[in-house]
Scaffold this motif. Sequence first.
Motif, short mmCIF file in Angstrom:
data_model
loop_
_atom_site.label_atom_id
_atom_site.label_comp_id
_atom_site.label_asym_id
_atom_site.label_seq_id
_atom_site.Cartn_x
_atom_site.Cartn_y
_atom_site.Cartn_z
N ILE A 151 -38.76 -8.27 -33.13
CA ILE A 151 -38.47 -9.05 -31.93
C ILE A 151 -37.59 -8.34 -30.82
N TYR A 152 -38.39 -8.19 -29.57
CA TYR A 152 -37.69 -7.34 -28.83
C TYR A 152 -36.85 -8.17 -27.62
N LEU A 153 -35.69 -7.77 -27.36
CA LEU A 153 -34.78 -8.59 -26.54
C LEU A 153 -34.19 -7.30 -25.32
N SER A 154 -34.08 -7.98 -24.15
CA SER A 154 -33.61 -6.95 -23.27
C SER A 154 -33.25 -7.89 -21.92
N GLU A 155 -32.35 -7.53 -21.32
CA GLU A 155 -31.91 -8.15 -19.92
C GLU A 155 -32.04 -7.16 -18.69
N TYR A 156 -32.70 -5.99 -19.29
CA TYR A 156 -33.18 -4.73 -18.25
C TYR A 156 -31.96 -4.30 -17.49
N GLU A 157 -30.98 -4.35 -18.15
CA GLU A 157 -29.81 -3.47 -17.64
C GLU A 157 -28.85 -3.04 -18.85
N ASN A 158 -28.08 -2.29 -18.87
CA ASN A 158 -27.09 -2.09 -19.85
C ASN A 158 -25.89 -2.94 -20.08
N MET A 159 -25.99 -3.83 -21.28
CA MET A 159 -25.08 -4.89 -21.34
C MET A 159 -24.02 -4.70 -22.30
N GLY A 160 -24.24 -3.14 -22.80
CA GLY A 160 -23.14 -2.81 -23.77
C GLY A 160 -23.56 -3.28 -25.17
N LEU A 161 -23.17 -2.57 -26.18
CA LEU A 161 -23.52 -2.62 -27.60
C LEU A 161 -22.77 -4.13 -28.06
N PRO A 162 -21.45 -4.37 -27.78
CA PRO A 162 -21.10 -5.75 -28.27
C PRO A 162 -21.82 -6.91 -27.92
N TYR A 163 -22.33 -6.99 -26.78
CA TYR A 163 -23.16 -7.98 -26.15
C TYR A 163 -24.33 -7.89 -26.85
N ALA A 164 -24.95 -6.97 -27.03
CA ALA A 164 -26.22 -6.95 -27.66
C ALA A 164 -26.39 -7.43 -29.01
N PHE A 165 -25.24 -6.88 -29.94
CA PHE A 165 -25.32 -7.52 -31.14
C PHE A 165 -25.01 -8.97 -31.26
N ASN A 166 -24.11 -9.36 -30.34
CA ASN A 166 -23.75 -10.84 -30.31
C ASN A 166 -24.92 -11.61 -30.04
N LYS A 167 -25.72 -11.16 -29.04
CA LYS A 167 -27.06 -11.64 -28.72
C LYS A 167 -27.92 -11.76 -29.95
N ILE A 168 -28.04 -10.62 -30.47
CA ILE A 168 -29.12 -10.45 -31.75
C ILE A 168 -28.66 -11.68 -32.84
N ILE A 169 -27.54 -11.83 -33.04
CA ILE A 169 -26.98 -12.75 -34.06
C ILE A 169 -27.34 -14.37 -33.49
N SER A 170 -27.04 -14.43 -32.30
CA SER A 170 -27.33 -15.71 -31.67
C SER A 170 -28.85 -16.14 -31.77
N LYS A 171 -29.79 -15.10 -31.77
CA LYS A 171 -31.29 -15.51 -31.98
C LYS A 171 -31.82 -15.43 -33.15
N MET A 172 -31.04 -14.93 -34.30
CA MET A 172 -31.59 -14.94 -35.38
C MET A 172 -31.81 -16.36 -36.07
N PRO A 173 -32.73 -16.56 -37.16
CA PRO A 173 -32.87 -17.72 -37.77
C PRO A 173 -31.65 -18.22 -38.46
N VAL A 174 -31.38 -19.63 -38.98
CA VAL A 174 -30.29 -19.95 -39.78
C VAL A 174 -30.52 -19.16 -41.06
N ASN A 175 -31.62 -19.05 -41.63
CA ASN A 175 -31.71 -18.66 -43.08
C ASN A 175 -31.39 -17.11 -43.19
N VAL A 176 -30.89 -16.41 -42.16
CA VAL A 176 -30.42 -15.05 -42.39
C VAL A 176 -29.16 -14.82 -43.02
N ASN A 177 -29.30 -14.13 -43.93
CA ASN A 177 -27.95 -13.71 -44.75
C ASN A 177 -27.33 -12.41 -44.39
N TYR A 178 -28.05 -11.42 -44.05
CA TYR A 178 -27.28 -10.26 -43.99
C TYR A 178 -27.98 -9.69 -42.66
N LEU A 179 -27.22 -9.13 -41.68
CA LEU A 179 -27.61 -8.25 -40.53
C LEU A 179 -27.15 -6.77 -40.50
#
Length: 278
Positions: free
Chosen positions: A56-84
């Motif tokens: 699954i590809y995500l981008s906001e087409y600018e450098n949002m920084g690493l904390p933002y990127a990983f927070n966004k990934i976590i928010s997009k994951m299905p509820v059944n994910v156990n480990y990232l």
Amino acid sequence: MSGNVFVAGVTLYNPDYNAFERIREYAQVFDYIYVFDNTELSNSNKDEFENISNIIYLSEYENMGLPYAFNKIISKMPVNVNYLCTLDQDSIFSKEDIKRIIYKINHIDMTNIAIMAPKVIYHSSNVQIEEKLQKRKWVITSGSFLNIRILKQENIKYDENYFIDKFEIDLCQQLINKNYIIYQYNGSLLHQRLGEDSGHMHPNHNPIRHYYLFRNRFYFNKKYVHSFIKRIIINFLQTARHIFLIVLYENKKKKKLSMLMYAWIDYKKGEFGKGKKK
């Protein structure tokens, strides 16, 4: 334990061919791969993964920084994910090492374990694996398997004030403050490049990286070192060491030392996140 869902989150920034190849290999091991592309003003990298169904590809087409990127990934994951498993594009994490740490996670009690990370190798390639869990105060981002149940239960997220550097240590500190455990599993190895090779053990970082290293250190200390006197002493010693290493080992010394001044000014003004370009 079985039936856990494992997801990898990979951040990109102006990636090369090798980075794409590593992600394609990760897709063979993980249930899903979330790619957050911090490359600015471009969506061309999306085409690299269009035929791989579990990426699954995500981008906001600018450098949002690493904390933002990983927070966004976590928010997009299905509820059944156990480990990232969080990764950057320069890490080399073989399928065999990934499988070893996944096996370990699946066969121990993870109730109070917030992060399981591999042993990180920076220089030597001749390192033996060993069946050992080592308790750590913090681990780097790459290769760390986050227990998503704990993060959501405690409402813990990456602090986006950092942008890059120190944010992973902040996350670990949040978890330790809640009495959770962080383990390094020495039966799994990850190879990581730290800065630019300078011919000795201390790598060269670019001037912008020094800006974040310096600014974020003050922010972290203010957040977690509650004794004012102790914080002053720690800030002084860390600043002296930082300047000493630049003067002794690094190139572009004048530019890098000037970045430390900008970092201090922005810290005092409360300018965090991406900050202003210097």
